[in-house]
Design a protein around this motif. Structure first.
Motif, PDB file in Angstrom:
ATOM      1  N   ASN A 178      38.715  69.013  58.905  1.00 62.57           N
ATOM      2  CA  ASN A 178      38.401  68.821  60.440  1.00 62.57           C
ATOM      3  C   ASN A 178      36.948  69.407  60.832  1.00 62.57           C
ATOM      4  N   LEU A 179      36.391  70.206  59.962  1.00 63.27           N
ATOM      5  CA  LEU A 179      34.871  70.771  60.403  1.00 63.27           C
ATOM      6  C   LEU A 179      33.826  69.923  60.319  1.00 63.27           C
ATOM      7  N   ARG A 180      33.627  68.896  61.219  1.00 63.86           N
ATOM      8  CA  ARG A 180      32.789  68.045  60.839  1.00 63.86           C
ATOM      9  C   ARG A 180      31.263  68.682  61.477  1.00 63.86           C
ATOM     10  N   ALA A 181      31.056  69.931  61.824  1.00 68.17           N
ATOM     11  CA  ALA A 181      30.052  70.401  62.015  1.00 68.17           C
ATOM     12  C   ALA A 181      29.259  70.906  60.909  1.00 68.17           C
ATOM     13  N   SER A 182      30.374  71.668  60.033  1.00 66.35           N
ATOM     14  CA  SER A 182      29.805  72.023  58.631  1.00 66.35           C
ATOM     15  C   SER A 182      29.486  71.014  57.604  1.00 66.35           C
ATOM     16  N   TYR A 183      29.968  69.857  58.144  1.00 66.85           N
ATOM     17  CA  TYR A 183      29.289  68.548  57.216  1.00 66.85           C
ATOM     18  C   TYR A 183      28.229  68.385  57.546  1.00 66.85           C
ATOM     19  N   ILE A 184      27.895  68.403  58.926  1.00 66.39           N
ATOM     20  CA  ILE A 184      26.631  67.932  59.552  1.00 66.39           C
ATOM     21  C   ILE A 184      25.302  68.827  58.741  1.00 66.39           C
ATOM     22  N   ASP A 185      25.840  70.317  58.599  1.00 64.72           N
ATOM     23  CA  ASP A 185      24.818  71.283  57.954  1.00 64.72           C
ATOM     24  C   ASP A 185      24.694  70.999  56.783  1.00 64.72           C
ATOM     25  N   ALA A 186      25.679  70.333  56.130  1.00 58.33           N
ATOM     26  CA  ALA A 186      25.506  70.159  54.449  1.00 58.33           C
ATOM     27  C   ALA A 186      24.821  68.971  54.469  1.00 58.33           C
ATOM     28  N   PHE A 187      24.916  67.903  55.368  1.00 62.44           N
ATOM     29  CA  PHE A 187      23.953  66.702  55.391  1.00 62.44           C
ATOM     30  C   PHE A 187      22.833  67.003  55.216  1.00 62.44           C
TER      31      PHE A 187
END
Ligand code: MN3
Length: 205
Positions: A178-187
């Motif tokens: 559910n951690l969309r913000a962490s995915y954005i950082d990874a992107f």
């Protein structure tokens, strides 16, 4: 015949930021389905000789409501993922330079501020959708978000998307849950600013 962008890297190449199983499923299942769906619907609607940008900018020209919906969803999915997969790299250019950098400074007050704006748009998009950085013909930059597979063309914004972040759960859920913000950082770790610079130059051409 619309064809998927060729991946310039292996499915595992974006590890640890984007995991191999997500990449493989995303590219070889989701994107294939959108591409096939577009080819089928565009042929039936008689618009398969047009460019995808032209089709999405003129969805009202497709009279049949079911075909219009199929083209909006699958054509958007086709276009959006071609952009998304082509702006990521295992050896990305880490920061924009030149005209793009100048335009970012003018519109957002710096690259970090732009990333912050993009992240807010991406995290704030309720449900499935996309966050966008787009340029108009004069080079002016804007950040927007859309639901589903809509994009700046289907929204009629008269701008060219130069960076798109997929925030459907299929883009990140296997690794980030559910951690969309962490995915954005990874992107942002695999975002290739050289590709975005090239897209910016094309948007003004
Ligand atoms: Mn996707």
């Amino acid at each position: 015949m619309f064809t998927q962008v060729k991946l310039a890297y292996d499915y595992s190449a974006l590890e640890p930021h984007i995991d191999a199983l997500t990449m493989e499923t995303h590219y070889s299942k989701h994107h294939v389905a959108y591409t096939n769906g577009l080819n089928d619907a565009a042929a039936k609607a008689g618009v398969d000789e047009k460019s995808i940008e032209e089709i999405l900018s003129n969805l009202d020209a497709v009279e049949d409501a079911a075909l219009r919906k199929a083209i909006r969803n699958n054509g958007g999915g086709f276009y959006n993922h071609n952009l998304y997969f082509s702006i990521m790299s295992p050896a990305p250019k880490k920061a924009p330079e030149g005209k793009l950098k100048e335009a970012i400074d003018e519109a957002f007050g710096g690259v970090d501020a732009l990333k912050d704006t993009l992240k807010k748009a991406a995290v704030g998009q309720f449900g499935s959708g996309w966050a966008w950085l787009s340029a108009d013909k004069s080079g002016k930059l804007t950040v927007t978000a859309t639901a589903n597979q809509d994009n700046p063309y289907s929204e009629g914004l008269n701008v060219t998307p130069i960076l798109g972040i997929d925030v459907w759960e299929h883009a990140y859920y296997l690794k980030y849950k559910n951690l969309r913000a962490s995915y954005i950082d990874a992107f942002f770790e695999v975002l290739d600013w050289k590709a975005v610079e090239d897209n910016y130059a094309k948007a003004m051409a």
